[in-house]
Design an enzyme around this catalytic site. Structure first.
Site, PDB file in Angstrom:
ATOM      1  N   HIS A 138       0.823  -1.217   0.000  1.00 25.30           N
ATOM      2  CA  HIS A 138       0.000   0.000   0.000  1.00 25.30           C
ATOM      3  C   HIS A 138       0.858   1.269   0.000  1.00 25.30           C
ATOM      4  CE1 HIS A 138      -3.950  -2.021   1.556  1.00 25.30           C
ATOM      5  NE2 HIS A 138      -3.357  -2.735   0.609  1.00 25.30           N
ATOM      6  N   TYR A 242     -12.077  11.376   2.699  1.00 25.04           N
ATOM      7  CA  TYR A 242     -12.698  10.366   1.845  1.00 25.04           C
ATOM      8  C   TYR A 242     -13.038   9.076   2.589  1.00 25.04           C
ATOM      9  CZ  TYR A 242     -12.233  13.602  -1.895  1.00 25.04           C
ATOM     10  OH  TYR A 242     -12.394  14.732  -2.681  1.00 25.04           O
TER      11      TYR A 242
END
Length: 359
Positions: A138, A242
């Site tokens: 990631h 988000y």
């Protein structure tokens, strides 16, 4: 699967693209290609994740550039995005994102260097995300220049550190905005906070491997991987949250809930969410002349489904979706529009494919 996701899947089979195309393989022996940039003379730069930057020539010639940085090649780490400076024809500058560091301390780095023939010169590390972590997953790693000349950089949550995505004083799970020399733009939303927060543009992200500008409308779009389900496409606006991991449509790989919440009034809602996951990678907003019926559409590589998803937006809402290029039968890593308005596709299997109008 949620109701709207089922609707979009049904649209895959009934939406007529109205565009004929042909696929042409340029090369098929790249190693772990991750991104492509187009040089003014017609050459291609392809970043390969194991730490090679290839210069491909239209006549079939190829050279691996010297002067590239060392990278932490493990897990999902390695070389990521390669982009040209907006003034490349004058300054010959390129920007490369990559996994920087060691197994004990690594992060998403960005170097700026001058392309001199078949070498990178005067390389400078202009960004290293912090805090450093000890996981090889990631990283994010997508780069995008905005019209004002600043550079956006996606940084993943490090996999084991997802809670950091909600902490603006950490750069994991963020989109960062910097000047081309790595300095902080004074109008960044958290600039006055200082420290790591000063470079934060948006937060609450998991792992974004797609970032693109709609040059006609000036809008920035990104997509990011969910866990098991919950992949998203978002319209990016500064200072917005988000949601990850506080809200998500996905579940953990064990099947356990990441969060009981799928939305929150203080967090941005995605334009589209995929359940199950398509594993999005690479993003282009087509604005060329060769495929007029695709103008304004988003093109998203789908690693799991081995295809490209075309999204039709009207009034900021996804109205339709279509699966394209499944005949390749490969994992789509990147898709870009070239200066000549053709689309180019990179696959995990090592192919660079050119999409042309049918003859």
């Amino acid at each position: 699967m949620r109701k709207y996701a089922m609707l979009f899947l049904l649209l895959h089979s009934v939406l007529a693209a109205g565009a004929d195309y042909s696929l042409e393989t340029v090369v098929d022996d790249l190693q772990n290609p991750w991104s492509i940039a187009f040089l003014p003379n017609g050459d291609y730069l392809v970043a390969e994740r194991q730490g090679e930057l290839q210069r491909l020539r239209p006549d079939g010639g190829r050279v691996s550039l010297t002067g590239v940085p060392d990278t932490y090649f493990a897990g999902q780490g390695g070389f990521f995005d390669i982009v040209l400076d907006p003034a490349f024809e004058q300054n010959q500058l390129v920007y490369l994102s990559y996994a920087h560091g060691t197994s004990d301390a690594n992060g998403t780095g960005v170097v700026r260097a001058r392309l001199e023939g078949d070498s990178l010169a005067d390389s400078q590390l202009i960004l290293l995300s912090g805090p450093l972590r000890d996981t090889p997953q990631h990283y994010g790693g997508r780069l995008l220049f905005l019209p004002d000349g600043t550079l956006l950089v996606t940084v993943g949550d490090g996999f084991e550190y997802r809670e950091a995505a909600q902490d603006v004083d950490q750069q994991l799970g963020k989109i960062l905005r910097i000047h081309p020399d790595g300095s902080v733009p004074a109008d960044n939303p958290f600039a006055e906070r200082g420290g790591l927060a000063a470079k934060v543009w948006t937060y609450g992200h998991r792992n974004s491997q797609g970032l693109a500008l709609d040059r006609a409308g000036g809008k920035v779009y990104m997509h990011e991987h969910g866990p098991r389900g919950g992949d998203e496409v978002n319209l990016i606006l500064p200072a917005r949250n988000y949601g990850w991991p506080a809200v998500t449509e996905g579940v953990d790989y064990s099947g356990a809930y990441v969060s009981p919440f799928t939305e929150h009034p203080d967090m941005e809602k995605s334009l589209i969410t995929w359940v199950p996951s398509i594993a999005p990678s690479g993003l282009a907003v087509y604005d060329g002349a060769l495929f007029p019926q695709w103008r304004g559409n988003l093109f998203i590589g789908a690693l799991v489904d081995q295809e490209v998803r075309r999204l039709v937006l009207e009034g900021g809402v996804v109205q339709a979706e279509e699966a394209l290029f499944a005949e390749l039968g490969m994992r789509i890593r990147d898709i870009r529009q070239a200066p000549d308005d053709l689309l180019y596709i990179l696959t995990d299997e090592g192919s660079l494919v050119r999409v042309r109008p049918a003859q």
